[in-house]
Design a protein around this motif. Structure first.
Motif, PDB file in Angstrom:
ATOM      1  N   ALA A 271      48.077   3.516   9.333  1.00  0.00           N
ATOM      2  CA  ALA A 271      49.229   4.342   9.717  1.00  0.00           C
ATOM      3  C   ALA A 271      50.474   3.906   8.949  1.00  0.00           C
ATOM      4  O   ALA A 271      51.216   4.746   8.426  1.00  0.00           O
ATOM      5  N   GLY A 272      50.690   2.595   8.874  1.00  0.00           N
ATOM      6  CA  GLY A 272      51.835   2.082   8.113  1.00  0.00           C
ATOM      7  C   GLY A 272      51.771   2.472   6.647  1.00  0.00           C
ATOM      8  O   GLY A 272      52.792   2.832   6.038  1.00  0.00           O
TER       9      GLY A 272
ATOM     10  N   ALA B  52      44.056   4.728  21.200  1.00  0.00           N
ATOM     11  CA  ALA B  52      45.150   4.053  21.904  1.00  0.00           C
ATOM     12  C   ALA B  52      44.750   3.751  23.354  1.00  0.00           C
ATOM     13  O   ALA B  52      45.042   2.673  23.876  1.00  0.00           O
TER      14      ALA B  52
ATOM     15  N   VAL C  98      46.348   0.349  12.411  1.00  0.00           N
ATOM     16  CA  VAL C  98      47.804   0.219  12.365  1.00  0.00           C
ATOM     17  C   VAL C  98      48.258   0.075  10.913  1.00  0.00           C
ATOM     18  O   VAL C  98      49.254   0.686  10.493  1.00  0.00           O
TER      19      VAL C  98
ATOM     20  N   GLY D 196      41.505  -2.033  15.185  1.00  0.00           N
ATOM     21  CA  GLY D 196      42.826  -1.574  15.602  1.00  0.00           C
ATOM     22  C   GLY D 196      43.911  -2.034  14.634  1.00  0.00           C
ATOM     23  O   GLY D 196      44.815  -1.263  14.289  1.00  0.00           O
ATOM     24  N   LEU D 197      43.808  -3.275  14.166  1.00  0.00           N
ATOM     25  CA  LEU D 197      44.769  -3.777  13.165  1.00  0.00           C
ATOM     26  C   LEU D 197      44.660  -3.000  11.868  1.00  0.00           C
ATOM     27  O   LEU D 197      45.672  -2.679  11.231  1.00  0.00           O
TER      28      LEU D 197
END
Length: 190
Positions: free
Chosen positions: A163-164, A34, A160, A156-157
């Motif tokens: 995580a989703g 992050a 994410v 990074g995408l």
């Protein structure tokens, strides 16, 4: 006559369980990733040498952990397995998603090395560790810099999405996907 355990065997016996070490690795990598998504070298340079040194030292820790994680994957394989509630597309996505992240982190680390190699000046990780001998390849350095940034934000995408995916598993499937990687102290909130 019993053989004495080797120093490596004694060290392994003292270390936490591999799953616990992986939880710690996740716990450290999330805020570091992050930080590098939100804070760039262009932002910290005007803030002074102290901030640049902090950023550079965090980058050294981040890259070291990326390489350690990749080495662990190469030695032991992927630690996570799809749970029994994971079926169809989600089950097929599980392994490639995790491998993409680990190998993607490795590629980001290699990109940093190539930036140092193609640079016109000696770049130092953590402001003290030489990255690579500067070869002075300006055009290559510009291209590698652009690719390094693109691969980092693309990764990074993916992270994410990862995580989703695990939040979806935890909420929709009720398979405790978040508890698997969270420290026990956080389980009551999950």
């Amino acid at each position: 006559m019993a053989l004495k355990p080797s120093a490596l065997t004694r060290l392994r016996a003292r270390l936490p369980h591999p799953r616990t070490r992986l939880k710690w690795l996740h716990g450290v990598m999330i805020p570091l990733f992050a930080w590098f998504v939100l804070v760039t070298p262009d932002m910290v340079v005007p803030m002074g040498k102290g901030w640049f040194a902090l950023h550079s030292n965090l980058a050294l820790v981040f890259v070291s952990l990326c390489l350690l994680w990749t080495a662990g994957l190469m030695r032991r394989g992927l630690a996570s397995r799809p749970g029994p509630k994971l079926q169809g597309w989600a089950r097929r996505l599980h392994r490639p998603l995790h491998l993409t992240i680990i190998w993607g982190l490795f590629v980001v680390a290699v990109g940093g090395f190539l930036l140092g190699l193609s640079s016109t000046v000696m770049l130092r990780a953590g402001t003290w560790l030489p990255i690579a001998p500067p070869m002075g390849w300006r055009a290559a350095n510009d291209l590698i810099g652009t690719l390094h940034i693109a691969q980092f934000y693309l990764l990074g995408l993916v992270i994410v999405g990862h995580a989703g995916f695990h939040i979806w598993r935890h909420v929709r499937l009720g398979d405790n996907a978040l508890r698997i990687m969270a420290p026990k102290a956080l389980h009551r909130f999950l």
